[in-house]
Design an enzyme around this catalytic site. Structure first.
Site, mmCIF file in Angstrom:
data_model
loop_
_atom_site.group_PDB
_atom_site.id
_atom_site.type_symbol
_atom_site.label_atom_id
_atom_site.label_comp_id
_atom_site.label_asym_id
_atom_site.label_seq_id
_atom_site.Cartn_x
_atom_site.Cartn_y
_atom_site.Cartn_z
ATOM 1 N N GLY A 251 -9.480 0.423 -5.240
ATOM 2 C CA GLY A 251 -10.704 0.518 -4.439
ATOM 3 C C GLY A 251 -10.407 0.653 -2.961
ATOM 4 O O GLY A 251 -11.093 1.403 -2.243
ATOM 5 N N ASP A 252 -9.388 -0.055 -2.484
ATOM 6 C CA ASP A 252 -8.994 0.051 -1.076
ATOM 7 C C ASP A 252 -8.472 1.454 -0.780
ATOM 8 O O ASP A 252 -8.733 2.016 0.285
ATOM 9 C CB ASP A 252 -7.911 -0.981 -0.755
ATOM 10 C CG ASP A 252 -8.276 -2.376 -1.239
ATOM 11 O OD1 ASP A 252 -9.463 -2.738 -1.147
ATOM 12 O OD2 ASP A 252 -7.373 -3.085 -1.714
#
Length: 308
Positions: A251-252
């Site tokens: 997600g990052d």
């Protein structure tokens, strides 16, 4: 300049073994020691994509020194506030088969003086800068700190990105963040619903916009992603095909790819395409993806389409 804030960074000790047997001696096949934390991950992937950042946050003790050294080895610039007491945390990630067991330690206490120093750093933001506020807030800091910082920076004309959950995200919305990125589970928890389709993700992504977000990016694992843009368009991105090796930091990586695409082109389609490729490339890799891996995934990934 892009700045990232990680209030509770860690040194991640990753171990891989065939099978985890609780209560027994386990032999580990592979190990890796890396800097961990959502904001740090964003900085590392942006650096892989050729975009310079400054990682902000707190560091304490010998572990804090090692985190800084890991970031320097990754090519990332850090400007941490050094805490006089305690020690930055070490998190253990145990991967056996398809499962990952995480042992996350508490971080050091954050004093009022240290918090004030970080706040002064943020107040130096200039128009056109981007600030990424990512991850959980340590228990020794105010639970409203993201919203407090955003209120202080309201006149800076900086793009604020928030990757948080629950009340932390809800409190940030009235301050008009440029981008938020909940996954479909986190989005559902905000509204006490189940997000099980792209259509529902779009409906509730628009609700987040009504609450203040300019752009809402909802990641949906195997269903790809949905982006509700500030110009009123809803874009749908198919999921990349591949074998998930490590979903920590995916997600990052998506946020990093989105920002890289947006900063280079100012085009939402390209930003979403790049973001989805970066997130998938990290998921398909043992660690955070390098540029070549991201480009390879992007070349095979269909571009986003407007939701009908």
């Amino acid at each position: 300049m892009i700045y990232t804030v990680t209030c509770n960074p860690s040194l991640d000790y990753r171990m891989e073994l065939d099978a985890l047997k609780p209560g027994e001696t386990n032999r580990v096949q592979r190990v890796a020691l890396t800097a961990g934390g959502k904001g740090l991950n964003v900085s590392i992937v942006l650096d892989h994509l050729g975009m310079k950042t400054t990682a902000l946050g707190f560091a304490a003790g010998f572990v804090g020194e090692e985190i800084e050294q890991c970031m320097a080895q990754s090519g990332c610039r850090c400007h941490f506030v050094h805490l006089p007491e305690g020690c930055s945390r070490i998190n253990v990630k145990l991967r056996s088969g398809d499962a990952t067991t995480e042992l996350n330690a508490p971080g050091p206490p954050i004093s009022a003086e240290a918090l004030g120093e970080l706040t002064r750093q943020l107040e130096a933001l200039q128009p056109g800068d981007t600030l990424v506020l990512a991850g959980s807030i340590p228990p020794t800091m105010p639970k409203t700190i993201y919203a407090d910082w955003m209120a202080r920076l309201a006149d800076r004309d900086a793009a604020l990105v928030v990757d948080a959950t629950g009340n932390t995200l809800r409190q940030a919305l009235p301050h008009r963040p440029f981008l938020i990125k909940p996954n479909h589970h986190e989005l559902g928890e905000l509204f006490d619903v189940t997000i099980d389709s792209r259509e529902k993700a779009a409906v509730y992504g628009k609700k987040l916009q009504e609450m203040g977000a300019r752009n809402a990016l909802v990641s949906m694992s195997g269903e790809g992603a949905v982006l509700c843009t500030a110009d009123g368009t809803v874009l749908v991105q198919e999921a990349a095909k591949g074998t998930v090796i490590n979903d920590v930091g995916a997600g990052d990586s998506m946020i990093a790819g989105f920002l890289a695409g947006w900063n280079r082109t100012g085009d939402y389609r390209e930003a979403l395409h790049f973001g989805a490729a970066a997130g998938a490339a990290s998921a398909f890799s043992p660690g955070l993806a390098e540029r070549a891996e991201i480009e390879a995934v992007k070349s095979q990934l269909p571009p986003p389409q407007v939701m009908a």
